[in-house]
Design an enzyme around this catalytic site. Structure first.
Site, PDB file in Angstrom:
ATOM      1  N   GLN A  56     -12.619  32.514  -7.842  1.00 16.51           N
ATOM      2  CA  GLN A  56     -11.172  33.298  -8.539  1.00 16.51           C
ATOM      3  C   GLN A  56      -8.967  32.334  -8.209  1.00 16.51           C
ATOM      4  OE1 GLN A  56     -12.995  35.443  -7.396  1.00 16.51           O
ATOM      5  NE2 GLN A  56     -14.333  35.830  -9.213  1.00 16.51           N
ATOM      6  N   ASP A  80     -10.423  28.871 -12.065  1.00 15.72           N
ATOM      7  CA  ASP A  80     -10.703  27.586 -12.728  1.00 15.72           C
ATOM      8  C   ASP A  80      -9.306  26.684 -12.633  1.00 15.72           C
ATOM      9  OD1 ASP A  80     -12.955  29.540 -14.117  1.00 15.72           O
ATOM     10  OD2 ASP A  80     -11.233  30.636 -15.976  1.00 15.72           O
ATOM     11  N   LYS A 104     -11.262  24.141  -8.385  1.00 22.00           N
ATOM     12  CA  LYS A 104     -11.819  24.224  -7.455  1.00 22.00           C
ATOM     13  C   LYS A 104     -12.878  23.856  -6.937  1.00 22.00           C
ATOM     14  CE  LYS A 104     -11.458  29.419  -7.326  1.00 22.00           C
ATOM     15  NZ  LYS A 104     -10.597  28.976  -8.590  1.00 22.00           N
ATOM     16  N   GLY A 149     -17.772  31.134 -11.167  1.00 23.42           N
ATOM     17  CA  GLY A 149     -18.235  30.245 -12.547  1.00 23.42           C
ATOM     18  C   GLY A 149     -17.262  28.798 -11.643  1.00 23.42           C
ATOM     19  N   HIS A 150     -18.593  28.283 -10.749  1.00 21.48           N
ATOM     20  CA  HIS A 150     -17.788  26.480 -10.548  1.00 21.48           C
ATOM     21  C   HIS A 150     -18.758  25.481 -11.097  1.00 21.48           C
ATOM     22  CE1 HIS A 150     -16.411  28.628  -6.016  1.00 21.48           C
ATOM     23  NE2 HIS A 150     -15.709  29.300  -6.850  1.00 21.48           N
TER      24      HIS A 150
HETATM   25  P1  IMP Z   1     -13.809  41.384 -12.018  1.00 21.66           P
HETATM   26  O1  IMP Z   1     -13.675  40.187 -11.072  1.00 21.66           O
HETATM   27  O2  IMP Z   1     -15.059  40.818 -12.722  1.00 21.66           O
HETATM   28  O3  IMP Z   1     -13.834  42.357 -11.439  1.00 21.66           O
HETATM   29  O4  IMP Z   1     -12.635  40.498 -12.810  1.00 21.66           O
HETATM   30  C1  IMP Z   1     -10.873  40.926 -12.815  1.00 21.66           C
HETATM   31  C2  IMP Z   1     -10.498  39.738 -13.517  1.00 21.66           C
HETATM   32  O5  IMP Z   1     -10.879  38.828 -13.078  1.00 21.66           O
HETATM   33  C3  IMP Z   1     -11.198  39.434 -14.970  1.00 21.66           C
HETATM   34  O6  IMP Z   1      -9.139  39.132 -15.715  1.00 21.66           O
HETATM   35  C4  IMP Z   1     -11.194  38.453 -15.208  1.00 21.66           C
HETATM   36  O7  IMP Z   1     -11.528  37.964 -16.157  1.00 21.66           O
HETATM   37  C5  IMP Z   1     -11.164  37.957 -13.553  1.00 21.66           C
HETATM   38  N1  IMP Z   1     -11.994  36.318 -12.598  1.00 21.66           N
HETATM   39  C6  IMP Z   1     -13.166  36.758 -12.357  1.00 21.66           C
HETATM   40  N2  IMP Z   1     -12.939  36.019 -12.009  1.00 21.66           N
HETATM   41  C7  IMP Z   1     -12.704  34.398 -11.819  1.00 21.66           C
HETATM   42  C8  IMP Z   1     -12.782  33.930 -11.667  1.00 21.66           C
HETATM   43  O8  IMP Z   1     -14.041  32.928 -11.598  1.00 21.66           O
HETATM   44  N3  IMP Z   1     -12.213  32.856 -12.697  1.00 21.66           N
HETATM   45  C9  IMP Z   1     -11.586  33.536 -13.640  1.00 21.66           C
HETATM   46  N4  IMP Z   1     -11.485  34.571 -13.695  1.00 21.66           N
HETATM   47  C10 IMP Z   1     -11.676  34.901 -13.097  1.00 21.66           C
HETATM   48 MG    MG Z   2     -14.195  29.198 -12.210  1.00 19.97          MG
END
Ligand code: IMP
Ligand code: MG
Length: 332
Positions: A175, A16, A19, A45-46
């Site tokens: 991420q 977040d 990007k 989420g972009h």
């Molecule tokens: P997962 O990727 O759904 O397995 O989540 C693992 C951790 O990564 C959690 O703390 C999520 O909130 C975080 N996370 C996964 N994808 C994103 C993203 O795109 N932005 C921010 N945090 C993320």
């Molecule tokens: Mg995002």
């Protein structure tokens, strides 16, 4: 034949960082033939603002918004139903989604993966089936895109895509570096590698990397189960409202803290960042006395935006003298 090259966009914090906005700016330059997503799945989420419209994507690379070939690379995991919903959503805005390609060896998220991930309480995952899918990939029991009939029209192999003709690629990360499965705060991480090494694992070789663009916000946020920010500070509440710091995938309020400069410098070093973009200065400017950052375990503060920018720039350049720095607001 000239070789293909790749420029890479990676978040240097916990996701977040903006990007999506930067990748979209770069894709709109007309310089690239192809945009590749190299890791993650529907957990990302972009958020992109285009012609006054807010567009949120999870899996489809931003090249689709510019008519550029857009590839979901083999480092990604795919929920087929959600992918088709996202394509329909993008078609609703008038975008041509026929530019989409999918690596034949990308892995598929099943209902069992989602059901299992939905029971998570320990990590605070996005419950999109990400972790169980990557686990099955490594356990060699997974399903790949080439095994799914509906995906046949989109399939590509990464070798011929990258190496059979000379193209300019933009690789768009998901991420952030500090959610990396190896280098993040394990187990509070995502299930893939999120740094520059993950790009190479999609079929690029090291000689093809040109620029690595790191993206940060001028403060930090994190979503997940870990207690991230320990102290209460009214300024964090203001930052959350003004910066709209709620998860793009789950809607959860993001935990807020000041910029951690050591984390950012380490991430830049580990990823060979050539250019660092610092986002959301206009958000921090709207909160009174908020020009704070952490360095070497201590909280530092500047009096105003100008001295904040010059302090941050000087500190980063101490460690990485040739880095290119750019400071931006939220929407521009
Ligand atoms: P997962 O990727 O759904 O397995 O989540 C693992 C951790 O990564 C959690 O703390 C999520 O909130 C975080 N996370 C996964 N994808 C994103 C993203 O795109 N932005 C921010 N945090 C993320
Ligand atoms: Mg995002």
């Amino acid at each position: 034949m000239e070789k293909s090259i790749v420029d890479i966009v990676i978040g240097m914090q916990y996701g977040d960082e903006g990007k999506g906005k930067i990748a979209n700016q770069m894709a709109s330059s007309g310089e690239y033939d192809c945009v590749v997503r190299f890791n993650g799945g529907g957990n990302a989420g972009h958020t992109i603002y285009l012609n006054g419209e807010k567009i949120v994507t999870h899996l489809v690379p931003c090249g689709v918004l510019h008519g550029i070939t857009s590839v979901i690379g083999n480092g990604c995991v795919i929920n087929t139903k959600k992918l088709f919903e996202e394509l329909e959503y993008l078609e609703g805005f008038g975008f041509d989604t026929s530019v989409l390609k999918i690596a034949e060896n990308a892995h598929i998220i099943t209902q069992e993966h989602i059901d299992e991930d939905s029971k998570d309480t320990k990590i605070g995952t996005t419950r999109t089936g990400n972790g169980p899918c990557y686990r099955d990939k490594v356990a060699r029991t997974g399903i790949r895109a080439k095994d799914v009939p509906e995906l046949q029209p989109y399939l590509t192999d990464m070798h011929s895509l990258i190496h059979s003709s000379s193209k300019k690629f933009l690789a768009e990360g998901a991420q952030g570096y500090w959610l990396d499965v190896d280098f993040g705060d394990y187990p509070y991480v995502t299930s893939s590698n999120t740094g520059v090494g993950a790009v190479l694992n999609n079929g690029f070789n090291h000689k093809q990397i040109r620029d690595v663009v790191g993206v940060i916000k001028c403060y930090s946020t994190y979503v997940g189960a870990k207690g991230y920010q320990q102290i209460h500070d009214d300024r964090f509440e203001k930052l959350r409202e003004i910066g709209q710091e709620f998860g793009a995938t789950t809607g959860r309020p993001r935990q807020i803290d000041w910029l951690n400069l050591n984390e950012v410098i380490t991430a830049c070093q580990m990823n060979g960042v050539t250019k660092l973009i610092v986002n959301k200065l206009d958000v921090l400017a709207q909160v009174e006395n908020a020009w704070d950052w952490y360095e070497d375990g201590k909280l530092h503060f500047a009096d105003d935006e100008e001295s904040f920018v010059s302090c941050i720039a000087n500190r980063i350049k101490c460690y990485i003298p040739d880095i290119d720095l750019e400071f931006q607001g939220q929407l521009h």
